[in-house]
Write a protein that holds these residues in place. Structure first.
Motif, mmCIF file in Angstrom:
data_model
loop_
_atom_site.group_PDB
_atom_site.id
_atom_site.type_symbol
_atom_site.label_atom_id
_atom_site.label_comp_id
_atom_site.label_asym_id
_atom_site.label_seq_id
_atom_site.Cartn_x
_atom_site.Cartn_y
_atom_site.Cartn_z
ATOM 1 N N PHE A 149 -7.563 6.521 -8.089
ATOM 2 C CA PHE A 149 -8.305 6.159 -6.880
ATOM 3 C C PHE A 149 -7.360 5.706 -5.781
ATOM 4 O O PHE A 149 -7.509 6.098 -4.609
ATOM 5 C CB PHE A 149 -9.300 5.048 -7.206
ATOM 6 N N ALA A 150 -6.363 4.892 -6.126
ATOM 7 C CA ALA A 150 -5.436 4.375 -5.117
ATOM 8 C C ALA A 150 -4.604 5.494 -4.501
ATOM 9 O O ALA A 150 -4.434 5.558 -3.277
ATOM 10 C CB ALA A 150 -4.520 3.321 -5.742
ATOM 11 N N ILE A 188 -2.935 -1.791 -1.572
ATOM 12 C CA ILE A 188 -3.410 -3.071 -2.109
ATOM 13 C C ILE A 188 -4.931 -3.102 -2.136
ATOM 14 O O ILE A 188 -5.547 -3.525 -3.121
ATOM 15 C CB ILE A 188 -2.848 -4.232 -1.272
ATOM 16 N N GLY A 189 -5.557 -2.643 -1.050
ATOM 17 C CA GLY A 189 -7.017 -2.643 -0.994
ATOM 18 C C GLY A 189 -7.653 -1.736 -2.032
ATOM 19 O O GLY A 189 -8.658 -2.101 -2.664
ATOM 20 N N THR A 190 -7.090 -0.554 -2.229
ATOM 21 C CA THR A 190 -7.675 0.370 -3.197
ATOM 22 C C THR A 190 -7.474 -0.102 -4.634
ATOM 23 O O THR A 190 -8.335 0.108 -5.488
ATOM 24 C CB THR A 190 -7.058 1.773 -3.030
ATOM 25 N N MET A 191 -6.340 -0.741 -4.912
ATOM 26 C CA MET A 191 -6.131 -1.262 -6.267
ATOM 27 C C MET A 191 -7.081 -2.416 -6.577
ATOM 28 O O MET A 191 -7.343 -2.709 -7.743
ATOM 29 C CB MET A 191 -4.682 -1.726 -6.437
ATOM 30 N N GLN A 192 -7.602 -3.069 -5.536
ATOM 31 C CA GLN A 192 -8.523 -4.181 -5.735
ATOM 32 C C GLN A 192 -9.978 -3.771 -5.513
ATOM 33 O O GLN A 192 -10.850 -4.638 -5.409
ATOM 34 C CB GLN A 192 -8.169 -5.323 -4.780
ATOM 35 N N MET A 193 -10.259 -2.484 -5.470
ATOM 36 C CA MET A 193 -11.612 -2.017 -5.169
ATOM 37 C C MET A 193 -12.616 -2.521 -6.203
ATOM 38 O O MET A 193 -12.427 -2.364 -7.404
ATOM 39 C CB MET A 193 -11.620 -0.486 -5.123
ATOM 40 N N ILE A 249 0.469 -4.309 -8.524
ATOM 41 C CA ILE A 249 0.504 -4.245 -7.059
ATOM 42 C C ILE A 249 1.873 -4.679 -6.544
ATOM 43 O O ILE A 249 2.436 -4.061 -5.626
ATOM 44 C CB ILE A 249 -0.612 -5.115 -6.458
ATOM 45 N N LEU A 250 2.424 -5.739 -7.132
ATOM 46 C CA LEU A 250 3.739 -6.225 -6.714
ATOM 47 C C LEU A 250 4.806 -5.159 -6.941
ATOM 48 O O LEU A 250 5.657 -4.919 -6.066
ATOM 49 C CB LEU A 250 4.090 -7.498 -7.482
ATOM 50 N N VAL A 251 4.773 -4.494 -8.093
ATOM 51 C CA VAL A 251 5.753 -3.449 -8.393
ATOM 52 C C VAL A 251 5.590 -2.265 -7.436
ATOM 53 O O VAL A 251 6.581 -1.700 -6.952
ATOM 54 C CB VAL A 251 5.614 -3.000 -9.863
#
Length: 364
Positions: A73-74, A294-299, A348-350
């Motif tokens: 998705f991201a 960042i936004g897509t990983m937190q969807m 996300i950090l990586v």
């Protein structure tokens, strides 16, 4: 520089932000790290058990599916929304009458509630929704549509060749010639329909379940579910206008002399886009990709709203995995939810660190 008497006043105004950040970020993050090494389940006293919650999370099939869904998705959404936002910004950067209205209209999806838009997309992609209805109409009127497009293309080619045979400049997409070709295509299609040569046909309603357990597989491996594809379309639709503003602001800072030099060198619009616009927007692009990833990983919200309308594994993401483990009925495995949240933060950090390392943000 603050004077001695101004420091208390500054701290007073900053206090709401500092307290909120300390409580809901630093404290919450620290508690999540602590719970990820315990056996906490909301009803017991936490007891340290080491890295067992992380091993349980990594061995959970739902977590692996959530990780795969989130990464796919991201990647897809970030790519689509970045390219779409750039093209929209370039289109809206022109100075023509009424452009302010179009800028406001195209920004509307970003300020609309994501819950409302998710419900609209649920309605659009029902078995008897708008998407299936439009596909049914396309199948029914396909003979008329193909006739129109065929006559349009033939007329445009004929006009361009005729103009060039007279040594006049004419492009394949010349607006004046295209308008004449469209009028001719409408007339020919209407005449053929009136005489009964071409007509719409009877077709059964298109029946496709978008929120079923359907997958796009590569080499036998499930890569992308159809329900997730619907969410990708929705997320791209709602995010492009916001990211477009960043690109639009960046376009305002590109010196016009660069485009004038490109015009003198005979550059085409595509060459100006790829050789001037895109390189000069590298800092903005870096920021847009970072924020988008960042936004897509937190969807989370779209998956939560769709809920049981689609099978769980087709839409589960890392954020929803953390939520579902935290608020399960009974003794919820909060330690696994905390471990999943920490793993998500590390991923996300990586990703951001790798982007900074291999894709520099400085403009040439």
């Amino acid at each position: 520089m603050l004077r001695r008497g101004q420091t208390p006043a500054a701290l007073l105004f900053l206090a709401p932000f500092l307290i909120t950040t300390a409580v809901f970020f630093f404290y919450a993050f620290g508690r999540a790290i602590y719970y990820s090494f315990t056996d906490f389940n909301l009803f017991n006293d936490p007891r340290l058990i080491g890295v067992k919650p992380y091993a349980d999370v990594l061995g959970d099939p739902s977590f692996r599916r959530a990780l795969a869904n989130s990464l796919v998705f991201a990647v897809i959404t970030t790519t689509l929304q970045t390219v779409g936002a750039l093209l929209m910004a370039v289109a809206l950067n022109t100075r023509i009458r009424g452009m302010g209205f179009f800028r406001s209209a195209w920004y509307m999806p970003s300020i609309t509630s994501s819950v409302v838009i998710t419900l609209i997309f649920l309605w659009l992609f029902q078995r008897r929704g708008v998407a299936n209805y439009l596909i049914t109409q396309w199948q029914a009127f396909q003979p008329l549509i193909l006739t129109f497009l065929g006559v349009l293309a033939a007329a445009q080619v004929a006009q361009v060749l005729w103009e060039r045979s007279r040594r006049l400049p004419a492009g394949w997409l010349d607006p004046a010639l295209a308008a004449t070709s469209a009028l001719l295509a409408v007339a020919v299609t209407a005449a053929l329909a009136w005489t009964g040569v071409v007509a719409a046909r009877e077709v059964p309603p298109f029946d496709y379940q978008y929120f079923a357990d359907r997958w796009i597989s590569v080499g036998g491996v499930r890569v992308l579910s159809v329900p997730m594809l619907v969410v990708i379309i929705q997320n791209t639709f709602t995010t492009i206008p916001t990211l477009m503003l960043f690109f639009l602001a960046g376009l305002q800072n590109i010196p016009g002399a660069l485009y004038e030099a490109a015009d003198i060198d005979g550059a085409t619009p595509w060459q100006k886009l790829t050789r001037v616009t895109v390189p000069m927007l590298r800092p903005v692009t870096f920021y847009v990709i970072t924020v988008g990833r960042i936004g897509t990983m937190q969807m989370f919200d779209q998956v939560a709203v769709i809920g049981s309308a689609a099978p769980g594994d087709t839409l589960i993401t890392l954020a929803y995995y953390v939520y579902s483990n935290t608020f399960k009925a009974g003794a919820a495995p909060v330690n696994m939810a905390s471990a999943g949240a920490i793993i998500l933060a590390l991923i996300i950090l990586v990703m951001v660190a790798a982007q900074r390392r291999f894709f520099p943000s400085e403009a040439p």
